[in-house]
Design a protein around this motif. Structure first.
Motif, PDB file in Angstrom:
ATOM      1  N   UNK A 391       0.950  -1.114   0.266  1.00  0.00           N
ATOM      2  CA  UNK A 391       0.096  -0.140   0.067  1.00  0.00           C
ATOM      3  C   UNK A 391       0.824   1.259   0.011  1.00  0.00           C
ATOM      4  N   UNK A 392       2.046   1.408   0.721  1.00  0.00           N
ATOM      5  CA  UNK A 392       2.698   2.242   0.929  1.00  0.00           C
ATOM      6  C   UNK A 392       4.274   2.162   0.266  1.00  0.00           C
ATOM      7  N   UNK A 393       4.653   2.948  -0.527  1.00  0.00           N
ATOM      8  CA  UNK A 393       6.237   2.663  -0.903  1.00  0.00           C
ATOM      9  C   UNK A 393       7.046   3.518   0.128  1.00  0.00           C
ATOM     10  N   UNK A 394       6.602   4.586   0.475  1.00  0.00           N
ATOM     11  CA  UNK A 394       7.254   5.207   1.824  1.00  0.00           C
ATOM     12  C   UNK A 394       6.098   5.779   2.727  1.00  0.00           C
ATOM     13  N   UNK A 395       6.331   5.595   4.054  1.00  0.00           N
ATOM     14  CA  UNK A 395       5.496   5.933   4.792  1.00  0.00           C
ATOM     15  C   UNK A 395       6.147   6.358   6.323  1.00  0.00           C
ATOM     16  N   UNK A 396       5.025   6.937   6.917  1.00  0.00           N
ATOM     17  CA  UNK A 396       5.505   7.296   8.323  1.00  0.00           C
ATOM     18  C   UNK A 396       4.834   5.966   9.123  1.00  0.00           C
ATOM     19  N   UNK A 397       5.477   5.309  10.021  1.00  0.00           N
ATOM     20  CA  UNK A 397       5.107   4.437  10.675  1.00  0.00           C
ATOM     21  C   UNK A 397       4.419   4.763  12.046  1.00  0.00           C
ATOM     22  N   UNK A 398       3.161   4.297  12.533  1.00  0.00           N
ATOM     23  CA  UNK A 398       2.425   4.827  13.793  1.00  0.00           C
ATOM     24  C   UNK A 398       2.490   3.484  14.598  1.00  0.00           C
ATOM     25  N   UNK A 399       3.040   3.349  15.598  1.00  0.00           N
ATOM     26  CA  UNK A 399       3.114   2.131  16.371  1.00  0.00           C
ATOM     27  C   UNK A 399       2.264   2.414  17.727  1.00  0.00           C
ATOM     28  N   UNK A 400       1.297   1.572  17.904  1.00  0.00           N
ATOM     29  CA  UNK A 400       0.396   1.368  19.315  1.00  0.00           C
ATOM     30  C   UNK A 400       0.722   0.089  20.019  1.00  0.00           C
ATOM     31  N   UNK A 401       0.280  -0.118  21.280  1.00  0.00           N
ATOM     32  CA  UNK A 401       0.498  -1.403  21.684  1.00  0.00           C
ATOM     33  C   UNK A 401      -0.068  -2.507  21.170  1.00  0.00           C
ATOM     34  N   UNK A 402      -1.008  -2.020  20.087  1.00  0.00           N
ATOM     35  CA  UNK A 402      -1.778  -3.190  19.515  1.00  0.00           C
ATOM     36  C   UNK A 402      -1.921  -3.072  17.917  1.00  0.00           C
ATOM     37  N   UNK A 694       3.145  21.841  10.487  1.00  0.00           N
ATOM     38  CA  UNK A 694       2.037  20.849   9.990  1.00  0.00           C
ATOM     39  C   UNK A 694       1.392  20.313  11.074  1.00  0.00           C
ATOM     40  N   UNK A 695       0.458  20.513  11.619  1.00  0.00           N
ATOM     41  CA  UNK A 695      -0.226  19.771  12.703  1.00  0.00           C
ATOM     42  C   UNK A 695      -1.410  18.995  12.388  1.00  0.00           C
ATOM     43  N   UNK A 696      -1.698  17.956  13.085  1.00  0.00           N
ATOM     44  CA  UNK A 696      -2.846  17.417  13.154  1.00  0.00           C
ATOM     45  C   UNK A 696      -2.849  16.068  14.065  1.00  0.00           C
ATOM     46  N   UNK A 697      -3.647  15.195  13.708  1.00  0.00           N
ATOM     47  CA  UNK A 697      -3.925  14.110  14.812  1.00  0.00           C
ATOM     48  C   UNK A 697      -4.119  12.793  13.845  1.00  0.00           C
ATOM     49  N   UNK A 698      -4.025  11.597  14.836  1.00  0.00           N
ATOM     50  CA  UNK A 698      -4.229  10.274  14.359  1.00  0.00           C
ATOM     51  C   UNK A 698      -5.225   9.692  15.411  1.00  0.00           C
ATOM     52  N   UNK A 699      -6.156   8.991  14.979  1.00  0.00           N
ATOM     53  CA  UNK A 699      -6.759   8.265  15.683  1.00  0.00           C
ATOM     54  C   UNK A 699      -6.284   6.765  16.250  1.00  0.00           C
ATOM     55  N   UNK A 700      -5.001   7.093  16.685  1.00  0.00           N
ATOM     56  CA  UNK A 700      -4.196   5.890  16.944  1.00  0.00           C
ATOM     57  C   UNK A 700      -3.399   6.059  18.361  1.00  0.00           C
ATOM     58  N   UNK A 701      -3.715   5.531  19.340  1.00  0.00           N
ATOM     59  CA  UNK A 701      -2.916   5.776  20.501  1.00  0.00           C
ATOM     60  C   UNK A 701      -1.437   5.548  20.352  1.00  0.00           C
ATOM     61  N   UNK A 702      -0.768   6.035  19.594  1.00  0.00           N
ATOM     62  CA  UNK A 702       0.528   5.533  19.233  1.00  0.00           C
ATOM     63  C   UNK A 702       1.572   5.872  20.304  1.00  0.00           C
ATOM     64  N   UNK A 703       2.611   5.079  20.411  1.00  0.00           N
ATOM     65  CA  UNK A 703       3.439   4.993  21.506  1.00  0.00           C
ATOM     66  C   UNK A 703       5.093   5.414  20.829  1.00  0.00           C
ATOM     67  N   UNK A 704       5.036   5.498  19.436  1.00  0.00           N
ATOM     68  CA  UNK A 704       6.352   5.292  18.697  1.00  0.00           C
ATOM     69  C   UNK A 704       6.004   5.850  17.046  1.00  0.00           C
ATOM     70  N   UNK A 705       6.727   6.561  16.723  1.00  0.00           N
ATOM     71  CA  UNK A 705       6.930   6.713  15.034  1.00  0.00           C
ATOM     72  C   UNK A 705       8.067   6.393  14.695  1.00  0.00           C
TER      73      UNK A 705
END
Length: 1552
Positions: A391-402, A694-705
């Protein structure tokens, strides 16, 4: 500042959601009109000219930066310079007030317009563009979301209908499908993203498949490649600062670009050669370019102007072809040429044939199909694409506990991209995912706002997420249902292998492919950790995964073979583990420290930073080798990977806990207050950090990027990124056939050192121009002889303004932009110090009063004329300036004046002023009313030799010379109407030097010829200030009479300032002090008493004109009449804080002449000055004078040693035979040396003589000089006889010893000066003769006495038959003489020979008679021939005459054989005259002086001897002029001539 260009007020003529507004604009020669354009345009000046189609012209984007007006897209249906135009300019107004279009290009055939919008960081397209701007069919929408807010330029390939753009923050060059049917499918590809720092400009030449782009980063360059991004070549890399915008001239095959920092428009050929500067536009902010035929259009957003210049190389290159235009109050930003001929088509439409599914990219021959990001060309069908990167060639990875979720990498620029999750530890997650380029869904850019809809309110919080229907990737994550031990704790990314590594709460480490569907639960257990995992790090070099444990250990596992080992025990609690593969090192945090060690665990663990304040997260920029961390106070820091240069970068959001670096972005996530199920996200360019968040939010309770981008995990980093590639100044990156190399270079004024990495420059100490360069932020020295530029190597100069050289202190005086300080430094840039603060003012120009050392300056922002004393005291002399902008300043200390320029351009009251050097008596000398060309006067300098000043005007661009009253002026330089801006000037009396901000050099103007002499320097930037120093400069300041004393203090206590008043000066005090009543001494200056009163009542005073009596001053005392200082030691008194140093001592004593005189007794006399005193001598001395007089100095008019003299002895004695030494004192009792006359010698008993008291030399019985004589009987082989005196010169008879005989005809010898007899060889050994008569003695005979020798006879004689041997007798004669007889008399006896063989008397007499007859006959013959030739010829000599004297032989070339003479052959067969100085050494030849000969015989008067000089003879009948007469150089002096060349003689000889 340039003159204002034409500005036209706006007039709205239509209002709608999409507005068509008409703005009046004039160009060329036509005046403005209000009629909107509805008809076609015609060629300029010809009503019958060709009618041009309406679908052509220029397309602009405009914006009013200072109001809330709309952005506009406007169309001018013509090209200024080719046609005239009058009328309104229609445009489309965009109602969204935030939109700002900064770049534009057009696809003429598809009627598509593409623009870059800075606010929404996106590409916008417009369809169905038409010249009439009919809005019914025109639509505008976003084409590509997620372009950064950096430098972006758009370029369109009209053959393939592909849009290209650069992005300086993402550091890449992209291409996207521009066709309507694909434009909304998010089909784009990244063409170039390696070896770029800040790609800015781009230009295409589709007909040849060439793409050009510029990189305006720290290492600027311009490259070219094909339109797929391959075959890269660096074509320009030197002397670039900020190449921002590119455009191609396809006809001339030249590339044009704007260098925004240099304010230049430049061009090269396609291979990078023949670089030319088309224009430099000072103070402009050049933005965009467009080219049509041979005209380049340039927009300048500093003034809102659009200009038109000729691009033809030659005399017209850079010529302004039309009046610049502006649309007030809008500013024209982007411009594109809209002409069909600018976009020609090929005969074959290769892209139509290929029918590419995604992208068709043009190449030189045809075209090629390319796929969007994440796809590759399907091998089964070359025009189709298939997924290769998920789906993504280059991406920012958002990591939550799940979950592990991905967001498009463009989320850095636009936070409204979805973040679909690709993995979860929760089971049974349904998915209907399909994969297309458009699957990278973005949320609506602005809550449903489109390009043309009404503007939304100011964004205060991120917009909500719009759900999508095409794919399950949803940003709403189900509630965690996984077992606690499955929770994800740490994640690392293998971007090349496209895999995630994560550790869970059970300390298991798994591997999961990135591209699997979320429903696919596949994962690979890599290893079990022993302790709690605190960090993961992947080394893509060796495919090793490292992890740290809370117990202090660091482990690794090879992801290919599963091998595991302990790397090292760290003895701390490592966390936030990172790899540095290029350095083969690991980095981690522990408490407040950041540590580093080798990857294999060997060596020492280094602490890079021990004050990191409990880092919460780390990230690494591998290109620049920088480590970033966020500390417990949410502050972002950075440092080099070796721990150096650590510093704070930025304050991040509260509760930031993870950061990541991608390209030029730094990103972080932080907690969303009260909404733990979400996370807030911020990205900002690290290159600016200027609040472009550039500010925004994600509906992911991320712990790391993390970042998924394979280009970040490369083995070779940017060679210039880290520590500037090892280069001191410039690291140049070059691509040649896609091979990346680097080399070091230096900025203007520096040269590479021998090691090829450092930079150095020469320091000139004389004969240089000093200039401040605002472009390169440098101060340059320019050699006045060679023009070579040497930049002064300051450590950190900043932006220099004014500059001056103080040659007395050998220091540079300068100021800096936005700093109210005047600085001073050495010529080599060292020793910078602040010498004065100028309050609110920024000094811009300087001059130095060489008498006092005071520095004068003019300033800007706060306009004032100020002065700084050598002691650092600052004075504002005049600040009564309201709207004037002050320029240069120059001082004339001998007059007490200062001159300055004042530019009141806006109110038209500019002038050149003069005042006293203390700021008083101001006067405007030359104004707009009484002067010519006075608009914006700027430069100023003084010609002290001719008492005139020069001034320049930066608008009218003239330089005039004026007398000091400004009443008589003459224009020296006139560039009115030309592209110029003359600023500062300087002169040395012979040349005028000036800087022109449109030029890259200093111009030298010859004041004698009124022409430009030469240009100094090259490749310089915008020059602001100029000074010239020459060691032999005759144009020096006159000295101020009022201030020249005491090293420029005059009679002032603190500061002396020259003025034109009667005193020629005023005294000034430092701030807070005042002048005393004496108007010389400041209130804070201590003074000693005016006089000293001695105990005897004598008043000692001082010279009040030169003695200020200040503390520390030393002053000469002045004694009353008839008094003098008691000693030289106290003739000067020093002022101490307790008074004069010796004021209690006797300083002056009465003047009396000495009472004691050697060997004399003064008669009654008081010895006061003027008294006459008589005296008598004692001790046998005699008076030399009758009396002596006492002088005012207290000395006698006669030297005391000369009052009385002893008697003196004469200088000779013995009637002059003895001479006393000349330098001897011949007084009585003195001893003197003496010399004797010739023939006498000193008496050894009397080496010196004593002068007696009676004035006679003391001589006893012996005489001082004794007669010299030769020794008796000292003659060699003989003795003198009958000789009595033997004195020098006396002759004496002599006799020789036995066996010796006297010299012939010598019977006396003479005594010589050296007391030897002359000649010494008067007696010679007796020998017989070798021959006599007809007899010849045999050669082997030694001829000595008693020798017996054989003999022979000459012809006609025969030997005596009875005599075979002859004997040498004691008297040196042979015993027999008549031994050779005539042949008939052989038998004659000895008795018959008589005289020993002598010729008979009769025979001798007959022989003599015959000889005389022969000689007389020969003399007569010679005389006859001689006089015959002399009578018939003008030139009597056929051979040259020679003069021999000493060692020099001189041949007289003044005579030559006559043409009729026949040279006599010599034995070699040549004429005797056919030689070239055959007997003379050429090196010995010298000029010959000779009397001038007459031109013809008999013309010489009484002295005429008939000789004719052949060099002057040219009228003799039958003769010819000598061949080389014209080459003879004769200098005539009176009647003499000196012949210096002789080539004519040799040639004349050869002709005979």
């Amino acid at each position: 500042m340039r003159p204002k260009t034409m500005q036209v007020p706006a007039r709205k003529c239509l209002t709608a959601v999409l507005l068509v507004s008409c703005w009046t604009l004039t160009a060329g020669q036509v005046t403005s009109t209000t009629k909107a354009p509805t008809v076609t345009t015609t060629a300029a000046g010809d009503p019958n000219a060709t009618v041009y189609p309406k679908e052509r012209g220029l397309i602009f984007t405009t914006y009013d930066d200072y109001s809330s007006d709309f952005a506009h897209l406007r169309h001018l249906p013509m090209m200024p310079g080719y046609q005239n135009w009058s009328g309104g300019v229609p445009g489309v107004a965009f109602t969204n007030i935030y939109i700002k279009f900064l770049s534009i290009d057009v696809d003429f055939h598809e009627k598509m317009v593409y623009m870059y919008d800075e606010h929404y960081k996106s590409l916008v397209y417009g369809t169905n563009f038409n010249a009439e701007l009919e809005l019914d069919n025109m639509t505008f929408d976003f084409a590509h979301i997620g372009v950064s807010k950096g430098q972006v330029q758009i370029a369109v390939d009209w053959l393939s209908h592909t849009v290209y753009w650069t992005d300086s923050i993402y550091r890449w060059i992209c291409a996207a499908a521009g066709q309507m049917e694909k434009i909304n499918d998010d089909i784009y590809t990244i063409l170039v993203d390696q070896g770029l720092e800040a790609p800015a400009g781009i230009a295409l030449h589709p007909m040849e498949g060439i793409m050009f782009w510029s990189d305006s980063g720290k290492h600027p360059k311009i490259e070219r490649g094909d339109m797929t991004g391959k075959n890269r070549h660096t074509i320009v890399s030197n002397n670039l600062l900020a190449p921002k915008t590119l455009e191609v001239d396809t006809v001339a095959r030249r590339l044009f670009w704007i260098d925004r920092d240099k304010s230049t428009i430049e061009s090269v050929t396609f291979d990078g050669t023949d670089r030319q500067t088309l224009r430099r536009i000072p103070y402009g902010l050049l933005w965009d370019l467009a080219i049509y035929k041979d005209i380049v259009v340039v927009t300048d957003v500093s003034y809102g102007d659009t200009m038109f210049y000729n691009t033809t190389i030659g005399v017209h290159y850079g010529k302004e072809e039309a009046t610049s235009i502006s649309i007030y109050p809008e500013y024209i930003y982007a411009v594109a040429a809209y002409f069909e001929e600018d976009q020609p088509l090929k005969q074959v439409d290769h892209c139509a044939i290929l029918d590419c599914e995604h992208l068709c990219l043009t190449n030189q021959m045809s075209a090629v199909c390319t796929c969007a990001e994440g796809f590759e060309v399907d091998p089964a069908s070359s025009n189709k694409c298939k997924e290769n990167k998920g789906l993504f060639h280059r991406a920012m990875v958002l990591v939550s506990h799940t979950h592990i979720c991905l967001a498009d990498i463009r989320v850095s620029a636009n936070a409204y991209y979805d973040s679909p999750c690709v993995f979860t530890v929760i089971r049974s997650i349904p998915s209907n995912q399909t994969t297309t380029p458009s699957s990278r869904r973005r949320r609506q850019v602005t809550d449903g706002t489109n390009v043309t809809s009404p503007a939304p309110t100011q964004k205060t919080s991120p917009p909500t997420v719009n759900t999508t229907t095409q794919a399950p990737p949803t940003t709403t994550t189900p509630a965690p249902t996984a077992a606690p031990g499955d929770f994800i704790q740490h994640v690392e990314v293998d971007s090349i292998g496209r895999a995630f590594y994560y550790s869970d709460a059970s300390n298991r480490i798994y591997k999961r492919p990135v591209d699997l569907n979320i429903n696919d639960t596949a994962k690979e257990l890599v290893t079990y950790a022993v302790g709690e995992v605190t960090g993961l790090a992947f080394d893509w070099f060796d495919n090793n995964l490292y992890w740290s444990e809370s117990r202090g250990q660091i482990w690794l596992v090879n992801t290919e073979d599963g091998g595991t080992e302990t790397v090292r025990e760290t003895n701390d609690m490592p966390a936030n583990l990172m790899v540095l593969p290029h350095e083969r090192a690991l980095v981690w945090t522990s408490g407040s420290s950041i540590k580093k060690m080798a990857m294999d665990g060997t060596g020492t663990i280094m602490t890079l930073n021990s004050e990191a304040a409990n880092p919460k997260a780390l990230s690494v920029d591998y290109d620049k080798k920088l480590i970033y961390w966020v500390n417990e106070d949410d502050e972002l820091y950075e440092m080099k990977t070796d721990g150096s240069l650590a510093h704070r970068v930025k304050q991040l959001s509260t509760n930031t806990f993870a950061i990541a670096v991608h390209k030029s972005y730094i990103k972080w996530i932080h907690e969303f207050a009260d909404q733990p199920e979400k996370i807030l996200y911020t990205a900002v360019p690290v290159t600016t950090l200027r609040g472009d968040n550039e500010e925004g939010y994600f509906n992911v309770p991320a712990i790391d990027i993390k970042i998924l981008d394979a280009t970040l995990q490369v083995r070779e980093t940017d060679l210039c990124a880290h520590l500037n590639g090892g280069c001191e100044q410039i690291c140049l990156t070059h691509f040649t056939n896609d091979k990346f190399t680097k080399k070091c270079a230096c900025t203007t004024g520096f040269r590479l050192t021998a090691d090829g990495t450092g930079c150095t420059s020469d320091t000139l100490t004389s004969n240089f121009a000093l200039v401040s360069d605002r472009t390169f932020h440098a101060i340059h020295q320019i050699d006045l002889n060679t023009g070579n530029v040497n930049s002064i190597p300051f450590e950190d100069l900043g932006d220099p303004l004014g500059v001056m050289y103080d040659h007395k202190r050998k220091k540079i005086i300068y100021s800096k932009y936005q700093q109210e300080i005047i600085f001073m430094a050495n010529l080599n840039g060292t020793g910078e110090e602040e010498i004065a603060e100028t309050e609110w003012a920024e000094a811009v120009r300087f001059d130095l009063c060489e008498t006092t050392g005071n520095i004068y300056y003019t300033s800007t922002y706060w306009q004032q004329i100020g002065m700084v004393s050598p002691s650092g005291h600052h004075f504002v002399l005049d600040d009564d300036f309201y709207f004037e902008e002050l320029g240069s300043i120059a001082v004339a200390p001998s007059k007490g004046w200062l001159f300055f320029t004042a530019d009141d351009y806006y109110f038209g009251e500019s002038y050149i002023g003069r005042s006293n050097m203390d700021g008083t008596q101001y006067k405007a000398l030359i104004t707009t009313e009484n002067g010519e060309h006075v608009v914006a006067p700027d430069g100023l300098c003084i010609d002290y030799i001719h008492e005139q000043f020069f001034w320049s005007d930066r608008v009218t661009n003239i330089i005039q010379s004026c007398n000091f009253e400004g009443t008589v002026c003459e224009t020296k330089v006139n560039l009115t109407g030309q592209h110029a801006e003359i600023r500062d000037i300087a002169t040395d009396g012979t040349f005028l030097y000036y800087i022109d901000t449109t030029k890259e050099h200093v111009v030298v103007f010859n004041l004698d010829t009124n022409t430009i002499e030469k240009e100094l320097g090259k490749s310089l930037g915008r020059l602001e200030s100029l000074d010239v120093f020459k060691s032999n400069n005759m144009n020096t300041q006159g000295t101020s009479a009022g201030c020249k004393a005491r090293n420029g203090l005059g009679d002032c206590s603190t500061i002396c300032v020259p003025t034109s008043g009667t005193k020629g000066r005023v005294c000034m005090c430092e701030e807070g002090e005042y002048l005393n009543d004496d108007e010389r001494t400041c209130s804070n200056v201590y003074q000693c008493n005016e006089f000293i009163m001695q105990d005897d009542g004598v008043e000692v005073t001082f010279d009040y004109d030169t003695c200020l009596r200040h503390f520390g001053d030393e002053c000469d005392i002045i004694c009353p009449i008839n008094y003098v200082p008691t000693s030289t030691a106290i003739s000067k008194q020093k002022c101490l804080n307790s008074g004069w140093a010796n004021e209690t001592a006797v300083l002056c004593e009465e003047i009396r002449c000495p009472a004691v005189v050697p060997n004399a007794q003064l008669n009654t006399c008081n010895r006061y000055p003027g008294n006459r005193c008589e005296y008598t001598c004692t001790n046998g001395y005699k008076a030399a004078f009758d009396h002596a007089v006492c002088l005012n100095t207290g000395k006698w008019n006669i030297d005391v040693n000369n009052f009385c003299k002893l008697p003196q002895c004469p200088m000779t004695l013995m009637n002059g035979l003895a001479q006393i030494a000349a330098n001897c004192d011949v007084s009585a009792g003195k001893l003197c040396k003496y010399t004797c006359a010739d023939g006498y010698t000193l008496n050894s008993k009397l080496p010196s003589l004593t002068c007696g008291v009676n004035g006679q030399w003391v001589v006893k019985s012996d005489q001082p000089c004794i007669l010299k004589t030769c020794p008796e009987n000292a003659l060699r082989y003989g003795n003198t006889t009958n000789c009595n005196t033997r004195s020098v010169g006396t002759p004496c008879k002599y006799t020789c010893n036995s066996g010796y005989k006297a010299l012939p005809n010598l019977d006396e010898v003479i005594c010589r000066k050296d007391l030897t007899w002359h000649p010494q060889n008067a007696c010679q050994e007796a020998k017989c003769d070798m021959s006599f008569g007809s007899v010849t003695i045999q050669k082997d005979c030694d001829l000595k006495i008693n020798s017996k020798c054989g003999y022979s006879c000459s012809s006609s004689f025969e030997k005596h038959s009875n005599v075979t041997m002859l004997t040498c007798r004691a008297d040196g004669t042979w015993n027999q003489t008549n031994v050779c007889l005539e042949a008939s008399n052989v038998a004659v006896t000895d008795a018959q020979t008589g005289s020993g063989g002598a010729i008979s008397q009769a025979g001798a007499t007959a022989g003599i008679v015959i000889l005389v007859v022969i000689i007389v006959a020969l003399v007569l013959v010679i005389a006859f021939v001689f006089f015959r030739k002399r009578k018939s010829s003008e030139v009597p000599y056929s051979t040259a005459s020679f003069h021999n004297k000493g060692d020099v032989a001189i041949e007289n070339p003044g005579y030559q054989a006559t043409p009729s003479a026949t040279p006599t052959p010599d034995r070699r067969g040549y004429g005797v005259d056919d030689h070239t100085y055959s007997t003379v050494d050429a090196s010995q030849m010298q000029p010959v002086k000779f009397d001038r000969l007459p031109n013809s015989p008999g013309s010489g008067g009484a002295k005429d001897d008939g000789f004719v000089n052949p060099m002057y003879h040219n009228n003799q009948p039958g003769s010819e002029q000598l061949a080389e007469t014209a080459q003879i150089d004769i200098t005539m002096d009176g009647d003499d001539g000196v012949l210096t060349k002789d080539s004519w003689l040799k040639e004349q000889q050869k002709s005979y």
